[in-house]
Design a protein around this motif. Sequence first.
Motif, mmCIF file in Angstrom:
data_model
loop_
_atom_site.group_PDB
_atom_site.id
_atom_site.type_symbol
_atom_site.label_atom_id
_atom_site.label_comp_id
_atom_site.label_asym_id
_atom_site.label_seq_id
_atom_site.Cartn_x
_atom_site.Cartn_y
_atom_site.Cartn_z
ATOM 1 N N THR A 52 0.841 -1.191 0.000
ATOM 2 C CA THR A 52 0.000 0.000 0.000
ATOM 3 C C THR A 52 0.880 1.247 0.000
ATOM 4 O O THR A 52 1.819 1.356 0.794
ATOM 5 N N GLY A 53 0.570 2.171 -0.895
ATOM 6 C CA GLY A 53 1.257 3.453 -0.938
ATOM 7 C C GLY A 53 0.395 4.535 -0.316
ATOM 8 O O GLY A 53 -0.838 4.514 -0.453
ATOM 9 N N LEU A 54 1.031 5.485 0.351
ATOM 10 C CA LEU A 54 0.343 6.535 1.091
ATOM 11 C C LEU A 54 0.652 7.900 0.490
ATOM 12 O O LEU A 54 1.807 8.240 0.261
ATOM 13 N N GLY A 55 -0.393 8.671 0.255
ATOM 14 C CA GLY A 55 -0.230 10.048 -0.207
ATOM 15 C C GLY A 55 -1.231 10.937 0.484
ATOM 16 O O GLY A 55 -2.209 10.461 1.069
ATOM 17 N N TYR A 56 -1.000 12.230 0.436
ATOM 18 C CA TYR A 56 -1.947 13.152 1.046
ATOM 19 C C TYR A 56 -1.770 14.551 0.489
ATOM 20 O O TYR A 56 -0.771 14.882 -0.138
ATOM 21 N N THR A 57 -2.793 15.362 0.737
ATOM 22 C CA THR A 57 -2.762 16.780 0.402
ATOM 23 C C THR A 57 -3.521 17.523 1.480
ATOM 24 O O THR A 57 -4.264 16.918 2.265
ATOM 25 N N TYR A 58 -3.336 18.821 1.530
ATOM 26 C CA TYR A 58 -4.081 19.672 2.445
ATOM 27 C C TYR A 58 -5.051 20.506 1.620
ATOM 28 O O TYR A 58 -4.652 21.168 0.662
ATOM 29 N N GLY A 59 -6.340 20.463 1.971
ATOM 30 C CA GLY A 59 -7.327 21.208 1.202
ATOM 31 C C GLY A 59 -8.735 20.823 1.589
ATOM 32 O O GLY A 59 -8.959 20.178 2.629
ATOM 33 N N ALA A 60 -9.677 21.171 0.753
ATOM 34 C CA ALA A 60 -11.085 20.924 1.056
ATOM 35 C C ALA A 60 -11.398 19.434 1.075
ATOM 36 O O ALA A 60 -10.795 18.640 0.342
ATOM 37 N N ALA A 61 -12.381 19.072 1.917
ATOM 38 C CA ALA A 61 -12.794 17.674 2.023
ATOM 39 C C ALA A 61 -13.285 17.119 0.687
ATOM 40 O O ALA A 61 -13.181 15.912 0.426
ATOM 41 N N ALA A 62 -13.799 17.987 -0.178
ATOM 42 C CA ALA A 62 -14.298 17.550 -1.475
ATOM 43 C C ALA A 62 -13.208 16.917 -2.342
ATOM 44 O O ALA A 62 -13.513 16.208 -3.307
ATOM 45 N N THR A 63 -11.955 17.162 -1.988
ATOM 46 C CA THR A 63 -10.846 16.528 -2.710
ATOM 47 C C THR A 63 -10.988 15.018 -2.704
ATOM 48 O O THR A 63 -10.683 14.343 -3.707
ATOM 49 N N ALA A 64 -11.448 14.461 -1.591
ATOM 50 C CA ALA A 64 -11.622 13.009 -1.496
ATOM 51 C C ALA A 64 -12.653 12.503 -2.494
ATOM 52 O O ALA A 64 -12.496 11.426 -3.086
ATOM 53 N N HIS A 65 -13.719 13.284 -2.704
ATOM 54 C CA HIS A 65 -14.751 12.873 -3.664
ATOM 55 C C HIS A 65 -14.202 12.874 -5.084
ATOM 56 O O HIS A 65 -14.558 12.006 -5.891
ATOM 57 N N VAL A 66 -13.340 13.835 -5.390
ATOM 58 C CA VAL A 66 -12.714 13.849 -6.715
ATOM 59 C C VAL A 66 -11.890 12.580 -6.924
ATOM 60 O O VAL A 66 -11.954 11.944 -7.983
ATOM 61 N N ILE A 67 -11.124 12.204 -5.913
ATOM 62 C CA ILE A 67 -10.310 10.992 -6.022
ATOM 63 C C ILE A 67 -11.195 9.773 -6.239
ATOM 64 O O ILE A 67 -10.941 8.944 -7.127
ATOM 65 N N GLU A 68 -12.253 9.663 -5.443
ATOM 66 C CA GLU A 68 -13.129 8.489 -5.511
ATOM 67 C C GLU A 68 -13.913 8.428 -6.819
ATOM 68 O O GLU A 68 -14.072 7.355 -7.407
ATOM 69 N N GLN A 69 -14.403 9.595 -7.290
ATOM 70 C CA GLN A 69 -15.325 9.612 -8.414
ATOM 71 C C GLN A 69 -14.660 9.813 -9.766
ATOM 72 O O GLN A 69 -15.213 9.405 -10.791
#
Length: 375
Positions: A52-69
Motif C-alpha cells: 500500500t502506498g500513502l499520499g496526502y494533500t491539504y485542502g477541502a474535504a471535497a478533494t476526497a470525492h474527486v479521487i473516488e469519483q
Amino acid sequence: MTPQIVGRGEPLVHRVTTAVYSVPTGAPEGDGTLTWDSTTMVVVQVHGGGATGLGYTYGAAATAHVIEQQLADVVTGLSVWGVPAANEAMNRAVRNAGRPGLIAGAVSAVDIALWDLKARLLDLPLIRLLGGSRTDVPVYGSGGFTTYDQPQLDRQLHYWTEELGIPRVKIKIGESWGRAERRDRERIARARRSIGDATEFYVDANGAYGRKQAVRMAHHLDEHGVTWFEEPVSSDDLAGLTAIREAITPEVTAGEYGYTLAYFGHLLGAGAVDCLQADATRCGGITVWLRAAALAEAAGLELSGHCAPHVHAHAAAAIPNLRHLEWFHDHTRIEDLFFDGTLDPHGGSIHPGADGAPGHGLTLRGEQAEKYRTG
C-alpha cells in the motif's frame, strides 16, 4: 520484499481508498488574506502488488470525492511501475472538470501515493528510487501568524532557533490585506530582535499588498535584514512580481499556487522570481514537482518546497538546485501526530532515507488519526 507479479508480469493498482481528517489549530491562525481555526488533510492509499502506498494533500474535504469519483477508476488496473503514465492519465481524465485548484490537489495526492507504492514494492527508500543529489535537506521554520501576539511569536521563533537550531525562519505579514502596515513593521522589527542577527529572516505577505506598497515595505525589510519576500503581491500578478523584483533588494519568491507545469514556465519566463516555489501536494505530485525543479534549473534558479515537508523530503534530496523546504507549523504538527517515521529537523536539516525505510517512510497511525476523521 518481493513484488506480487500479476497481469502481464507487472504489479497493478487494484484499489484506491481515501479518508478526510480535520485537525483544530492550537490557537487562531491567519496571514495577510485569510484566517482559520482548523486544517484539513485528505489521505489517499493506493493498493497494489501486495503493498500500500500513502499520499496526502491539504485542502477541502471535497478533494476526497474527486479521487473516488474521477481518479480511482483511472489508475486502477495501471502498472505500479508507470507513475508518470498514471499521472498523465489522471490529467487527461479531469480536463473538462477543471484541473487547477482542488482537482490538482487530488491528482497530487494519488501521484504521491503511487510513488510511495512503487518504492515500497522495490523495498527502497524513495530517494534511492529517484536518485539522490544530496543526503541532507535544509529546512526553515515557518509560521509567525498575524494572529499571534508578541509572546506567542517569540515562543515560536525561539523554539525554531534555540530548541531546534534552525538557522532560518519566516513570519506572515500583510495583515488585513495590507491595511495594518504599521503593525507589520513593528512585528518585523520585534521578530528580528527575537532571533538575533545571525538567523536568516524571511517574510510572506500571501499576496496582500499592492505593488507600490510592497516596494515601500521592502525598504523596511532591508533595514532588518530580511532576504526573502514571498508573494508581495498576488502570485497571479506576474507583471507585478517582475516589477517589484527589479525594484527591491530582498529576493522575490512565489509558486505555491502553481497547479500546472505551464504556470511555472510562465512565472520563470516573466522573470518574476529569484527562487521558485512549488508544492507537490498541489502541482501534480512528485512527478510534476520534479519537472518544475528542472524548469527552474534551466532558468538558473533554485527551487524551494512549499509546506508538507514530509511529502517533499525525498524528492528534494533528488534535485541539484534545491534551496530548502518549508517546515510549516500547521503541517509538521499534523504529520508528527498522524505518522510514524517523521523526520528530525534539529540543526536545520532533515535526512530522508537515512533509516532505510521503504517509500517515503511514513506509516499512518490509524487509531490516532481516527480521532480527527470527518470523512
